[in-house]
Design an enzyme around this catalytic site. Structure first.
Site, mmCIF file in Angstrom:
data_model
loop_
_atom_site.group_PDB
_atom_site.id
_atom_site.type_symbol
_atom_site.label_atom_id
_atom_site.label_comp_id
_atom_site.label_asym_id
_atom_site.label_seq_id
_atom_site.Cartn_x
_atom_site.Cartn_y
_atom_site.Cartn_z
ATOM 1 N N ASP A 1 -5.069 1.977 -7.237
ATOM 2 C CA ASP A 1 -4.026 1.705 -6.467
ATOM 3 C C ASP A 1 -4.248 1.375 -5.140
ATOM 4 O O ASP A 1 -5.253 0.844 -4.984
ATOM 5 C CB ASP A 1 -2.787 2.649 -7.157
ATOM 6 C CG ASP A 1 -1.551 2.151 -6.580
ATOM 7 O OD1 ASP A 1 -0.973 0.989 -7.301
ATOM 8 O OD2 ASP A 1 -0.993 2.615 -5.539
ATOM 9 N N HIS B 1 -0.716 1.372 -15.794
ATOM 10 C CA HIS B 1 -1.151 1.778 -14.290
ATOM 11 C C HIS B 1 -1.845 3.087 -14.114
ATOM 12 O O HIS B 1 -2.818 2.858 -13.458
ATOM 13 C CB HIS B 1 -0.313 1.060 -13.429
ATOM 14 C CG HIS B 1 -0.465 1.288 -12.162
ATOM 15 N ND1 HIS B 1 -1.329 0.273 -11.550
ATOM 16 C CD2 HIS B 1 -0.141 2.240 -11.206
ATOM 17 C CE1 HIS B 1 -1.694 0.640 -10.405
ATOM 18 N NE2 HIS B 1 -0.883 1.678 -9.844
ATOM 19 N N TYR C 1 2.995 -0.581 2.657
ATOM 20 C CA TYR C 1 3.325 -1.830 2.054
ATOM 21 C C TYR C 1 4.175 -2.463 3.273
ATOM 22 O O TYR C 1 4.031 -3.816 3.045
ATOM 23 C CB TYR C 1 4.606 -1.667 0.933
ATOM 24 C CG TYR C 1 3.920 -1.054 -0.307
ATOM 25 C CD1 TYR C 1 3.405 -1.806 -1.300
ATOM 26 C CD2 TYR C 1 3.932 0.567 -0.640
ATOM 27 C CE1 TYR C 1 2.827 -1.222 -2.604
ATOM 28 C CE2 TYR C 1 3.538 1.108 -1.606
ATOM 29 C CZ TYR C 1 2.962 0.292 -2.745
ATOM 30 O OH TYR C 1 2.435 0.693 -3.550
#
Length: 288
Positions: free
Chosen positions: A105, A268, A212
């Site tokens: 990730d 994931h 982010y």
């Protein structure tokens, strides 16, 4: 369920690039450095640490802003150039010139960028469920991936994402893990509690979201990527609801020595949901 945490693991700190980073380590030998993703911490590698401590000095890092690592308050502290400097400092600070770098990730995004910036410092690169940055940038031009990545755009908002994540005793953390997992037994209540406790540390959620909040403005989505010479293994859980499998197609155009292993019926959270298979693929790649 028996805890996978080993008494032989040690918790240590290292100062690099102006921040103090926490890590868990086990074993001796060449360095194998592991970088977690969002909303995780070193604990996401709990199934890999003892496996590879037989051959390496395994270091599972808390990235800046996470768990017991420093959490700079300025949003500008959470940009890729700083993350890369952190990793460079960790490797050198531990007394090594090179390492095997493993990332999942966000840790995978950092690992990709580190590999391009410092290929001479890597023996091999292992990426779990994070596409090559060029492929991700291409993916964001498609409606399908834009829908999958809608949360990234939500995270750009001030204070509201923090409020949502913290509400109802960090219920969003539990949903992120159990909701995405194909095998719902992957995460025990102690696992969920560990992730909630890490997220609840002062400043941790805002720090994680700042990754982010800076991402879309960074050159990692705009630069021209060359061909990476570092031998690279990608492991991909096929049922990733955030990142489509199609983002892996064509990665070999960017990596000279590239292998990919797909794991069906896996989310994931690939190294936690299918640890035995992930460990075997890594062992084969490292020829252990």
């Amino acid at each position: 369920m028996t805890s996978v945490i080993q008494p032989s693991w040690t918790h240590e700190y290292i100062t690099t690039n102006g921040v103090k980073l926490h890590y868990v380590t086990q074993g001796e030998g060449p360095l194998l450095l592991m970088l977690h993703g969002f909303p995780e911490f070193w604990y996401s590698w709990r199934h890999q640490i003892p496996e590879f401590a037989q051959y390496f000095k395994v270091v599972a890092l808390d990235l800046r802003g996470y768990n017991d690592s420093d959490k700079p308050k300025n949003k500008s502290a959470y940009v890729m150039d700083e993350f890369v400097k952190d990793i460079q400092g960790v490797i050198k600070g531990l007394g090594y010139e090179k390492c095997v770098l493993v990332g999942h990730d966000w840790g995978g995004a950092i690992a990709w960028n580190f590999a391009y910036a410092h290929p001479d410092m890597l023996e091999k690169l292992i990426i779990l469920n994070l596409p090559h940055p060029a492929k991700f940038a291409q993916g964001l031009l498609t409606l399908q991936q834009l829908v999958r990545s809608a949360y990234i755009f939500f995270f750009q908002l001030p204070w509201l994402p923090e409020l949502l994540i913290k509400s109802s005793d960090y219920a969003a953390i539990e949903r992120a893990f159990k909701g995405m997992a194909v095998d719902k037994t992957t995460f025990t209540q102690p696992d969920i509690d560990a992730y909630k406790n890490a997220a609840a540390k002062t400043g941790a959620i805002t720090a994680a979201l700042n990754y982010y909040r800076n991402a879309l403005q960074q050159r990692i989505f705009k630069r021209n990527w060359g061909i990476l010479a570092v031998p690279t293994l990608m492991i991909w859980g096929e049922n990733d609801t955030a990142l489509g499998k199609e983002l892996t197609y064509g990665t070999q155009a960017y990596v000279k020595d590239f292998q990919i292993k797909y794991i069906p019926n896996c989310s994931h959270w690939v190294q936690q949901e299918q640890p035995k298979l992930v460990n075997q693929y890594i062992r084969d790649f490292l020829r252990l």
